[in-house]
Design a protein around this motif. Structure first.
Motif, PDB file in Angstrom:
ATOM      1  N   UNK A 153      -3.051   8.369 -11.211  1.00 36.73           N
ATOM      2  CA  UNK A 153      -4.032   9.223 -10.565  1.00 36.73           C
ATOM      3  C   UNK A 153      -3.140  10.272  -9.552  1.00 36.73           C
ATOM      4  N   UNK A 154      -3.182  11.438  -9.599  1.00 39.33           N
ATOM      5  CA  UNK A 154      -2.482  12.288  -8.569  1.00 39.33           C
ATOM      6  C   UNK A 154      -3.125  12.260  -7.272  1.00 39.33           C
ATOM      7  N   UNK A 155      -4.335  11.726  -6.998  1.00 39.50           N
ATOM      8  CA  UNK A 155      -4.870  11.871  -5.959  1.00 39.50           C
ATOM      9  C   UNK A 155      -4.615  10.620  -4.930  1.00 39.50           C
ATOM     10  N   UNK A 156      -3.928   9.653  -5.593  1.00 34.50           N
ATOM     11  CA  UNK A 156      -3.434   8.635  -4.998  1.00 34.50           C
ATOM     12  C   UNK A 156      -2.067   8.463  -4.847  1.00 34.50           C
ATOM     13  N   UNK A 157      -1.444   8.415  -3.361  1.00 29.02           N
ATOM     14  CA  UNK A 157       0.171   8.398  -3.422  1.00 29.02           C
ATOM     15  C   UNK A 157       0.673   7.359  -4.013  1.00 29.02           C
ATOM     16  N   UNK A 158       1.980   7.528  -4.790  1.00 29.38           N
ATOM     17  CA  UNK A 158       2.648   6.470  -5.761  1.00 29.38           C
ATOM     18  C   UNK A 158       2.589   5.283  -4.822  1.00 29.38           C
ATOM     19  N   UNK A 159       3.107   5.303  -3.510  1.00 33.54           N
ATOM     20  CA  UNK A 159       3.260   4.144  -2.722  1.00 33.54           C
ATOM     21  C   UNK A 159       2.123   3.420  -2.499  1.00 33.54           C
ATOM     22  N   UNK A 160       0.851   4.012  -2.563  1.00 38.04           N
ATOM     23  CA  UNK A 160      -0.328   3.458  -2.224  1.00 38.04           C
ATOM     24  C   UNK A 160      -1.223   2.845  -3.631  1.00 38.04           C
ATOM     25  N   UNK A 161      -0.622   3.134  -4.801  1.00 37.48           N
ATOM     26  CA  UNK A 161      -1.467   2.953  -6.206  1.00 37.48           C
ATOM     27  C   UNK A 161      -1.387   1.548  -6.420  1.00 37.48           C
ATOM     28  N   UNK A 162      -0.569   0.725  -6.168  1.00 35.17           N
ATOM     29  CA  UNK A 162      -0.567  -0.755  -6.594  1.00 35.17           C
ATOM     30  C   UNK A 162      -1.805  -1.452  -5.932  1.00 35.17           C
ATOM     31  N   UNK A 163      -1.862  -1.093  -4.534  1.00 38.23           N
ATOM     32  CA  UNK A 163      -2.870  -1.602  -3.519  1.00 38.23           C
ATOM     33  C   UNK A 163      -4.295  -0.981  -4.081  1.00 38.23           C
ATOM     34  N   UNK A 164      -4.322   0.198  -4.263  1.00 41.90           N
ATOM     35  CA  UNK A 164      -5.643   0.854  -4.751  1.00 41.90           C
ATOM     36  C   UNK A 164      -6.024   0.589  -6.056  1.00 41.90           C
ATOM     37  N   UNK A 165      -5.019   0.069  -6.956  1.00 42.01           N
ATOM     38  CA  UNK A 165      -5.546  -0.479  -8.315  1.00 42.01           C
ATOM     39  C   UNK A 165      -6.021  -1.939  -8.058  1.00 42.01           C
TER      40      UNK A 165
END
Length: 219
Positions: A153-165
């Motif tokens: 998702x482009x609304x989530x920064x690549x560096x924060x995606x793992x944690x968000x997922x």
């Protein structure tokens, strides 16, 4: 500052697009692009009058990646190839995808694709208003698919995606199993797309099938 390199509109757009690809649309500034060339922001204004003009050019660069379908294709195959072309162009630069809707009708490539799509729909029996709606649906669906691809998702920064997922997966799998068994089972697929090509291909097939069902109803 970096050593100066050749400054021209194409190079500026390429640099801006790379910044958007790597850091996101919000990260793009005239100063950041100027730093790439070792010049002051004022130097860029010889080529682009303001940031909006630069953003427009970045959007145009994404649209330039479109490959219009063969004019001789029947509506079903034409729509599928047109949608695939839209999706592929946006997938190449997902962070720049929000720029596409405002530029699609001011670029020759975008206008030609739109004109031919409307013509195909008109020949199939769609009136002008309905054909325009279908063309709009195609663009919006393509954009939403790319910006909202599970796991990218482009609304989530690549560096924060793992944690968000991880947080989203944990939330879905914490739901009561007796009430939401299917949501829990589907949670991994809803959080991260295992097969991107299938994700896009299936969505395009569903859209085209819906349009063709309407076309048959018009006969």
């Amino acid at each position: 500052m970096k050593a100066k390199i050749s400054l021209n509109p194409d190079a500026v757009v390429a640099s801006a697009l790379r910044i958007v690809d790597e850091q996101g649309l919000a990260a793009l500034t005239v100063r950041k692009v100027a730093d790439e060339f070792g010049v002051t922001p004022m130097a860029l204004y010889w080529h682009f009058s303001n940031k909006d003009a630069l953003l427009g050019a970045v959007g145009d660069a994404v649209i330039a990646g479109l490959h219009p379908p063969d004019d001789d294709l029947e509506l079903e195959d034409y729509l599928r190839e047109a949608m695939t072309s839209l999706v592929d162009a946006m997938r190449a630069h997902p962070n720049a995808t929000p720029l596409v809707p405002s530029r699609i009708m001011v670029t020759e490539t975008g206008l030609e694709l739109t004109e031919k799509t409307l013509d195909k729909l008109g020949l199939a029996g769609f009136d002008t208003d309905r054909a325009a709606a279908v063309a709009h649906y195609a663009l919006m669906i393509a954009m939403t698919l790319v910006t909202g691809e599970p796991g990218a998702e482009t609304t989530v920064k690549p560096t924060e995606r793992a944690e968000a997922h991880e947080a989203k997966l944990a939330l879905l799998q914490s739901l009561p199993e007796d009430r939401y068994p299917r949501v829990r089972a589907a949670a991994p697929a809803m959080v991260d797309c295992a097969d991107s090509d299938d994700y896009y291909g299936s969505a395009i097939d569903i859209f085209v099938a819906g349009v063709m069902a309407q076309a048959r109803a018009l006969v």
